[in-house]
Design a protein around this motif. Structure first.
Motif, short mmCIF file in Angstrom:
data_model
loop_
_atom_site.label_atom_id
_atom_site.label_comp_id
_atom_site.label_asym_id
_atom_site.label_seq_id
_atom_site.Cartn_x
_atom_site.Cartn_y
_atom_site.Cartn_z
N GLY A 130 -39.69 28.21 75.60
CA GLY A 130 -38.67 27.81 74.60
C GLY A 130 -37.41 27.44 75.51
O GLY A 130 -37.73 27.12 76.62
N GLN A 131 -36.46 27.23 74.87
CA GLN A 131 -35.23 26.73 75.71
C GLN A 131 -34.86 27.79 76.90
O GLN A 131 -34.45 27.25 77.72
CB GLN A 131 -33.93 26.47 74.95
CG GLN A 131 -34.24 25.47 73.92
CD GLN A 131 -34.48 25.86 72.53
OE1 GLN A 131 -35.21 27.05 72.45
NE2 GLN A 131 -34.10 25.05 71.30
N TYR B 228 -36.27 30.74 70.83
CA TYR B 228 -35.64 30.58 72.07
C TYR B 228 -36.57 30.90 73.24
O TYR B 228 -36.48 30.29 74.42
CB TYR B 228 -34.37 31.38 72.25
CG TYR B 228 -33.12 30.69 71.41
CD1 TYR B 228 -33.01 29.31 71.30
CD2 TYR B 228 -32.32 31.76 70.65
CE1 TYR B 228 -31.88 29.10 70.52
CE2 TYR B 228 -31.18 31.35 70.09
CZ TYR B 228 -31.04 29.94 69.91
OH TYR B 228 -29.98 29.53 69.11
N GLY B 229 -37.38 31.92 73.06
CA GLY B 229 -38.22 32.33 74.42
C GLY B 229 -37.72 33.22 75.10
O GLY B 229 -37.93 33.27 76.37
N VAL B 230 -36.85 33.96 74.56
CA VAL B 230 -36.05 35.31 75.13
C VAL B 230 -36.86 36.34 75.36
O VAL B 230 -37.50 37.14 74.37
CB VAL B 230 -34.83 35.54 74.73
CG1 VAL B 230 -33.99 36.60 75.51
CG2 VAL B 230 -33.75 34.43 74.86
N TRP B 231 -37.12 37.10 76.52
CA TRP B 231 -37.80 38.41 76.64
C TRP B 231 -36.53 39.42 76.81
O TRP B 231 -35.67 39.29 77.05
CB TRP B 231 -38.63 38.34 78.05
CG TRP B 231 -39.34 39.62 78.33
CD1 TRP B 231 -40.22 40.05 77.54
CD2 TRP B 231 -39.35 40.34 79.63
NE1 TRP B 231 -40.94 41.12 78.24
CE2 TRP B 231 -40.33 41.26 79.41
CE3 TRP B 231 -38.81 40.09 80.94
CZ2 TRP B 231 -40.86 42.29 80.51
CZ3 TRP B 231 -39.19 40.92 81.90
CH2 TRP B 231 -40.13 41.80 81.59
N VAL C 69 -33.87 30.85 82.45
CA VAL C 69 -33.48 32.17 82.20
C VAL C 69 -34.57 33.06 82.57
O VAL C 69 -35.76 33.22 82.26
CB VAL C 69 -33.34 32.59 80.74
CG1 VAL C 69 -32.74 34.09 80.29
CG2 VAL C 69 -32.16 31.50 80.23
N ASN C 70 -34.37 34.22 83.62
CA ASN C 70 -35.20 35.07 84.10
C ASN C 70 -36.00 36.06 82.93
O ASN C 70 -37.10 36.08 83.13
CB ASN C 70 -34.40 36.11 85.03
CG ASN C 70 -34.28 35.47 86.37
OD1 ASN C 70 -34.78 34.33 86.69
ND2 ASN C 70 -33.24 36.29 87.09
N LEU C 71 -35.20 36.30 82.03
CA LEU C 71 -35.82 36.94 80.98
C LEU C 71 -36.37 35.86 79.91
O LEU C 71 -35.69 35.61 78.79
CB LEU C 71 -34.71 37.99 80.25
CG LEU C 71 -34.33 39.15 81.00
CD1 LEU C 71 -33.41 39.86 79.98
CD2 LEU C 71 -35.38 39.86 81.68
N SER C 72 -37.49 35.44 80.08
CA SER C 72 -38.02 34.33 79.21
C SER C 72 -39.55 34.60 79.14
O SER C 72 -40.02 35.23 80.02
CB SER C 72 -37.59 33.07 79.67
OG SER C 72 -38.18 32.74 80.72
N THR D 280 -29.98 32.07 75.99
CA THR D 280 -30.98 30.94 75.88
C THR D 280 -30.14 29.81 76.86
O THR D 280 -30.78 29.14 77.63
CB THR D 280 -31.16 30.46 74.75
OG1 THR D 280 -31.75 31.64 74.10
CG2 THR D 280 -32.36 29.27 74.68
N PHE D 281 -28.87 29.34 76.50
CA PHE D 281 -28.45 28.21 76.87
C PHE D 281 -27.36 28.44 78.30
O PHE D 281 -26.70 27.37 78.73
CB PHE D 281 -27.76 27.14 75.55
CG PHE D 281 -28.69 26.99 74.90
CD1 PHE D 281 -29.49 25.89 74.90
CD2 PHE D 281 -28.98 27.49 73.54
CE1 PHE D 281 -30.33 25.43 74.19
CE2 PHE D 281 -29.60 27.35 72.85
CZ PHE D 281 -30.71 25.90 72.98
N LYS D 282 -27.33 29.71 78.40
CA LYS D 282 -26.74 29.83 79.86
C LYS D 282 -25.22 29.63 79.43
O LYS D 282 -24.52 29.03 80.44
CB LYS D 282 -27.26 29.35 81.19
CG LYS D 282 -28.64 29.85 81.59
CD LYS D 282 -29.00 29.71 83.11
CE LYS D 282 -30.03 30.51 83.32
NZ LYS D 282 -30.50 30.08 84.70
N GLU D 283 -24.72 30.16 78.42
CA GLU D 283 -23.45 29.83 78.19
C GLU D 283 -22.48 30.95 78.66
O GLU D 283 -22.45 31.98 78.22
CB GLU D 283 -23.09 29.80 76.54
CG GLU D 283 -23.72 28.63 75.74
CD GLU D 283 -23.69 28.77 74.47
OE1 GLU D 283 -22.84 29.46 73.87
OE2 GLU D 283 -24.38 28.01 73.57
#
Lengths: 700, 186
Positions: free
Chosen positions: A166-167, A375-378, A173-176, A430-433
């Motif tokens: 995902g994004q 988003y594909g977040v782990w 993002v390391n946690l993905s 996800t979007f490193k905001e």
């Protein structure tokens, strides 16, 4: 490979830097079985020490094994091996996914896919048997996993098996995660594909797997396993309620099937009923995982149970929840276990009822699952929520965020128990905001960045197991020193379920102690839950065996959440399983004579190679003091209680050092440092590793 | 004619076997009278029921159990454990308090685990909420059961355990693990 029974015979290598696509013979990896074994060998041989996970020099290996796609139950696991971004030294680690992807790899003709280099722009990999191409992924880049999967399917057809990021993976993002089949995710390696600009891999395999033995023998073995050995998810072998056929029951069992329990949204609704052993056609009804993971309210939304290719257990609940559309996500959800509970862990103030009574947690779990998966977040096995809780409640978040950023986060939703908070939470990561998004870096990195001290690292509430930044995962609470040792041995949270499945099987302790004596030589290998005894040699054997079988399963590949078959639901068998079943399948599928001992030896080779690679990557021999380290809370919890008293899983420092020594001895590693010795490396056929470590002055 | 009668008896054996099997699978034990009623309802020819039962004994692992009034009940050992049948009988005998006490002590000793009290609402116990409440109240004052103690998990689930076999701290830990810990560590 001259004869390719079991193994497909080829490994696909794709270099994204120069576009070169080649194949090579699997035979050179045969001593490492497959899957995880291939992954470690490739990483040891080909990835230089000091490589950053996101560098072009890093490689990622999608591995299957000789049993993958063979029709053996629970055999469609993809083992993913690469450097691990959340690890402080970026050491090697594995992630795993079920689904259909692994079997499709085999049917397309590949035991493994090695991806190396880095593409200039977004690409996806198209595999249709021996036709392999690197395709433009510009239209997919920026999309979530769900849309990406659909876009690849629109190109290849619905029969394609598709793994995507995902994004979160795109944004490094390391946690993905990498995910196939919309819900089967390999946690922690998504950003490796992101760095390589590889958005997805689609596979259509129209071939078949050659089996050496007779089809009837394979079917008979399947029938034997399904009738006599297999239980429910995690091989729990007793039902969760008292039932006429069952001598034992256990409330925590995942064998939830019972009268009056339904897949309520199926048309017509399907009653699980009671599912005693013996009928192979009803095994898939045993685990109503929707209710188990999400509570009673989930029953009426449950369409069915899903799962992996060739798995009778079906541990993924698939639900239709129209209310989720009010949050802007799909009404269709599929997930299991931590995939549901981790997002709920973010809702640290709880969740209030949303649409009906007692649905708060249900909605936060399913909504969070949708968001994280797309988003594909782990979650780093649940750490993400606990870290958020720590920095929020300790005031650290206020300290490290600008006032403007802090005020922009809708904490009022969190405080009100509104799961809509999750939308904001996952989007920022996800979007490193902003600064907040560094939560996605992982435990070690946020501790460094935000100067989190001892109360973070050593606090019981955080459940951090290792200074390498990973949490408990069936650790000291699971078999005392056995679980603790297992949790020390990898470079991420241990994903070994061998010991856990036995301990949580649901059988009474006297039977489990007898089984332990039969496998590891003494009942002393098994401690009653939270009634621990000091370390002994049999626990070291138990720990070694658990890891070795876990590694074996990830190399074969079969599911360690089900295998090995240590116990059985059948009284006539006196609840005994069959720990030789892996070797029976291997002999049948490959036509070669495998025994428990020969397979265990091969798995020991793979695990020792992992250890050698860890020594090489850390640049130190001193595994005892620099790697196999446990956070203080494990020793200091329950201050009013002494270790080895009823009711605590507290460990004792000196005893744990004894445990490490005994374990190292079992493995043939140096007793002082825990590093593999030259003799052991040579005994296991790892001479090349011995030579390399010797040249680096890293042999004891 | 003889062949016809033999065939009829074969069918009858099969039907009676199915009757007992299905009842056992359904968690029910049956009396001789119930078996005879079944035969009559099926409009089968009168025959010696005990002879039929003898003929299907091995196939069904046919077992009997008596209640306190001397009534005999039948069940199939293929479908129902002796333990389950024993609980049914004790419920019929209204031996509930002792049944709860014995069950809790056995679970505390053998698994070991505290017992969640709502288990006694489930089959084969089938206590109503009111009955269970009464029983637990009685349990807490009856000197025969002074070893039975209560604890609860953080989600409110109430457990009972025997302090002959586990300490309070141990019961507290296990209750929390069963209800909360396991789910947090999937």
């Amino acid at each position: 490979m001259a004869v390719s029974y079991g193994w497909a015979g080829k490994i696909l290598r794709v270099n994204l830097s120069n576009g070169r696509i080649t194949t090579e013979d699997t035979n050179k990896y045969k001593d490492y079985i497959g899957g995880m074994g291939i992954g470690y060998k490739v990483l040891f041989d080909e990835v230089p020490v000091g490589t950053h996970p996101h560098d072009a020099n890093n490689k990622i290996v999608f591995g299957t094994g000789p049993l993958t796609g063979s029709g053996a139950p629970c055999s469609s696991r993809t083992n993913v091996t690469s450097l691990f971004p959340t690890n402080p030294k970026h050491m090697v680690a594995d992630s795993h996914m079920g689904g259909n992807f692994a079997a499709s790899m085999k049917y397309a003709g590949y035991d493994a896919i090695i991806v190396e280099g880095k593409a200039r722009g977004p690409v996806w990999l198209r595999i249709e048997d021996d036709k392999v191409s690197i395709e433009d992924a510009s239209k997919m880049w920026g999309q979530g996993i769900y849309n990406t999967t659909a876009l690849v399917a629109s190109e290849m057809g619905k029969e394609a098996s598709i793994a995507a990021i995902g994004q979160a993976g795109e944004n490094l993002v390391n946690l993905s995660v990498i995910m196939n089949g919309y819900s089967h995710s390999a946690g922690g390696h998504g950003s490796i594909l992101g760095a390589k600009k590889l958005k997805a891999i689609g596979i259509i395999g129209t071939g078949s797997l050659k089996i050496a033995g007779k089809a009837k023998d394979l079917l008979d073995t399947n029938s034997y396993m399904l009738k006599e050995l297999i239980g429910a998810n995690n091989n729990h072998v007793v039902p969760s309620t008292p039932q006429p056929w069952a001598e034992f029951d256990s409330k925590g069992s995942r064998w939830t099937a019972q009268k009056g329990l339904y897949w309520g949204a199926a048309e017509p609704p399907v009653e699980t009923g009671e599912i005693p052993p013996g009928d192979i056609t009803t095994v898939g009804l045993r685990t109503q995982k929707g209710v188990k993971d999400l509570g009673p309210v989930a029953e009426k939304y449950t369409k069915r149970m899903g799962g992996c290719q060739s798995c009778p257990i079906r541990c993924f609940s698939q639900l239709e929840i129209p209310q989720l559309e009010k949050f802007g996500v799909s009404r269709f959800v599929s997930n299991t276990c931590m995939g549901y509970s981790a997002p709920n862990g973010v809702m640290i103030k709880g969740t209030v009822d949303q649409f009906e009574k007692d649905d708060g947690t249900f909605i936060s779990k399913t909504l969070g699952s949708q968001l994280a998966d797309d988003y594909g977040v782990w979650c780093n096995y649940g750490m993400l929520g606990r870290e958020f809780k720590y920095i929020y409640e300790s005031g650290k978040l206020k300290e490290v965020l600008s006032e403007e950023e802090y005020n922009s986060i809708p904490f009022e939703l969190l405080e009100a128990g509104d799961p809509a908070f999750l939308k904001d939470f996952y989007r920022r990561i996800t979007f490193k905001e902003g600064e907040f998004s560094h939560l996605g870096d992982g435990t070690y990195w946020i501790a460094q960045r935000w100067d989190l001290g001892d109360d973070f690292w050593h606090g019981k509430a955080q459940k951090i197991w290792s200074p390498l930044g990973y949490p408990v995962h069936h650790s000291n609470e699971s078999g005392a020193q056995v679980g603790a040792l297992i949790s020390c041995m990898f470079n991420r949270d241990s994903q070994s379920h061998t010991h856990q499945n036995l301990i949580q099987s649901g059988l009474p302790a006297d039977i489990l102690r007898e089984v332990s004596a039969e496998i590891w030589g003494s009942e002393e290998a098994f401690d009653f839950p939270a009634k621990y005894t000091p370390m002994n040699e049999y626990k070291a054997k138990f720990a070694k065996w658990s890891i070795i079988r876990n590694v074996l399963h990830d190399s074969l590949t079969v599911c360690n959440w089900m295998w090995p078959m240590m116990v059985s639901p059948v009284k006539a068998r006196n609840y005994r399983g069959d720990t030789a079943l892996e070797s029976k399948y291997m002999s049948l599928v490959t036509g070669e004579n495998y025994t428990e001992e020969s397979l265990d030896l091969a798995a020991e080779r793979v695990f020792t190679l992992h250890r050698a690679l860890t020594v090489k990557q850390m640049g130190t021999l001193d595994m005892r003091n620099e790697h196999d380290v446990i956070m203080d809370w494990v020793y200091d919890m329950d201050p009013e209680m002494e270790p080895f008293t009823e009711g605590t899983v507290k460990m004792e420092r000196e005893d744990m050092q004894t445990a490490l020594t005994m374990f190292y001895e079992e493995m043939g590693w140096d007793k002082k440092t825990g590093a593999p010795t030259k003799d052991t490396l040579n005994r296991l056929g790892l001479d090349f590793a011995a030579r390399e470590l010797e040249s680096m002055n890293l042999l004891p | 004619m003889g062949d016809y009668m033999d065939e009829n008896i074969d069918y009858l054996q099969e039907d009676v076997a199915d009757f007992i099997t299905l009842n056992s699978r359904d968690g029910k034990i049956v009396t001789l009278e119930e078996i005879e009623t079944f035969i009559n309802n099926e409009e089968k020819d009168p025959t010696d029921v005990t002879e039929i039962l003898e003929s299907i004994k091995s196939e069904l692992d046919l077992k009997t159990i008596d209640d306190s009034e001397g009534n005999t009940f039948y069940y199939s050992g293929n479908e129902m454990t002796d333990k389950y049948a024993g609980i049914i009988i004790r419920v019929k005998n209204k031996d509930i308090l002792k049944l709860i006490g014995d069950t809790v002590r056995e679970e505390s000793r053998r698994y070991p685990r505290p017992t969640y009290v709502t288990m006694f609402n489930l089959p084969p116990y089938n206590l109503t909420e009111g009955e269970l409440e009464d029983m637990l109240a009685e349990l807490s004052i009856d000197s025969e059961y002074r070893d039975l103690k209560f604890t609860h998990a953080s989600n409110g689930t109430v457990f009972v355990y025997s302090n002959k076999h586990m300490s309070k701290g141990y019961a507290d830990y296990l209750a929390e693990w069963i209800e909360v810990g396991q789910d947090e560590n999937p």
